[in-house]
Design a protein around this motif. Structure first.
Motif, short mmCIF file in Angstrom:
data_model
loop_
_atom_site.label_atom_id
_atom_site.label_comp_id
_atom_site.label_asym_id
_atom_site.label_seq_id
_atom_site.Cartn_x
_atom_site.Cartn_y
_atom_site.Cartn_z
N UNK A 113 -7.42 -2.99 -21.28
CA UNK A 113 -6.86 -3.65 -20.10
C UNK A 113 -7.56 -3.17 -18.82
N UNK A 114 -7.60 -1.87 -18.62
CA UNK A 114 -8.22 -1.35 -17.39
C UNK A 114 -9.73 -1.61 -17.38
N UNK A 115 -10.36 -1.58 -18.55
CA UNK A 115 -11.79 -1.90 -18.63
C UNK A 115 -12.03 -3.28 -18.03
N UNK A 116 -11.28 -4.29 -18.48
CA UNK A 116 -11.47 -5.66 -17.98
C UNK A 116 -11.11 -5.77 -16.50
N UNK A 117 -9.97 -5.19 -16.12
CA UNK A 117 -9.52 -5.33 -14.73
C UNK A 117 -10.43 -4.59 -13.75
N UNK A 118 -10.80 -3.37 -14.06
CA UNK A 118 -11.69 -2.62 -13.16
C UNK A 118 -13.04 -3.33 -13.03
N UNK A 119 -13.58 -3.78 -14.15
CA UNK A 119 -14.88 -4.46 -14.12
C UNK A 119 -14.79 -5.78 -13.36
N UNK A 120 -13.75 -6.56 -13.59
CA UNK A 120 -13.60 -7.85 -12.91
C UNK A 120 -13.49 -7.68 -11.40
N UNK A 121 -12.94 -6.55 -10.94
CA UNK A 121 -12.83 -6.29 -9.51
C UNK A 121 -14.09 -5.62 -8.95
#
Length: 182
Positions: A113-121
């Protein structure tokens, strides 16, 4: 988002010894363990000693992403001018890097979850320390579905990171490995 953040603030006071975040639209409380805190402290100490005056460390400060996500990275480096504002939350765009320490209950959230969210931001680097596995994962090159570059480094030696604040070295041998992984 404001309603969830207000609930989050109440939960933080109601559950001492737990870290609360908004994950996928739900408030999640995670118990803190000694090795978790020791890992954060040792990473903070090592990074802070190498930072110039233009960068600072923050821990467990809210980073709102959307109505469904507000994370509290275990450690994040942000510009010192922002740190000096002493806020309860900061925008994701100023973080370089975000650091998480995995607990048995947070494996999926920290790695997926954090991998996707941090990268997307667009957070350029994400570091994941894993006391249960005795290794550090470094993620770089954010993309819309996660980070494109990934290295897993066993605890025991020094690694050098070329990130926004500059060239920083971490001694992974100083990080605690959990002798009783769950």
């Amino acid at each position: 988002m404001n309603r969830l953040r207000a609930q989050l603030a109440r939960c933080e006071d109601a559950f001492p010894g737990f870290r609360t975040e908004i994950v996928e639209g739900s408030i999640v409380a995670s118990p803190l363990r000694p090795f978790h805190n020791k890992t954060v402290m040792r990473l903070w100490t090592q990074l802070d000693a190498q930072l110039g005056p233009e960068w600072g460390c923050v821990s467990d400060v809210a980073i709102p992403f959307s109505g469904d996500f507000a994370f509290c990275p275990d450690l994040a480096l942000i510009p010192a001018a922002e740190e000096d504002r002493n806020q309860a939350c900061y925008p994701a765009e100023i973080i370089e890097p975000a650091v998480e320490v995995v607990s048995p209950s947070s494996v999926r959230v920290d790695h997926e979850v954090k991998n996707r969210q941090y990268a997307a931001r667009g957070i350029p680097h994400h570091l994941i320390a894993e006391p249960q596995q005795a290794h550090l994962v470094t993620l770089r090159h954010p993309g819309p579905d996660g980070y494109l570059g990934r290295d897993t480094i066993p605890y025991g030696g020094e690694i050098t990171l070329d990130i926004g604040p500059g060239r920083l070295t971490l001694d992974t041998g100083r990080l605690p490995a959990d002798p009783y992984p769950s």
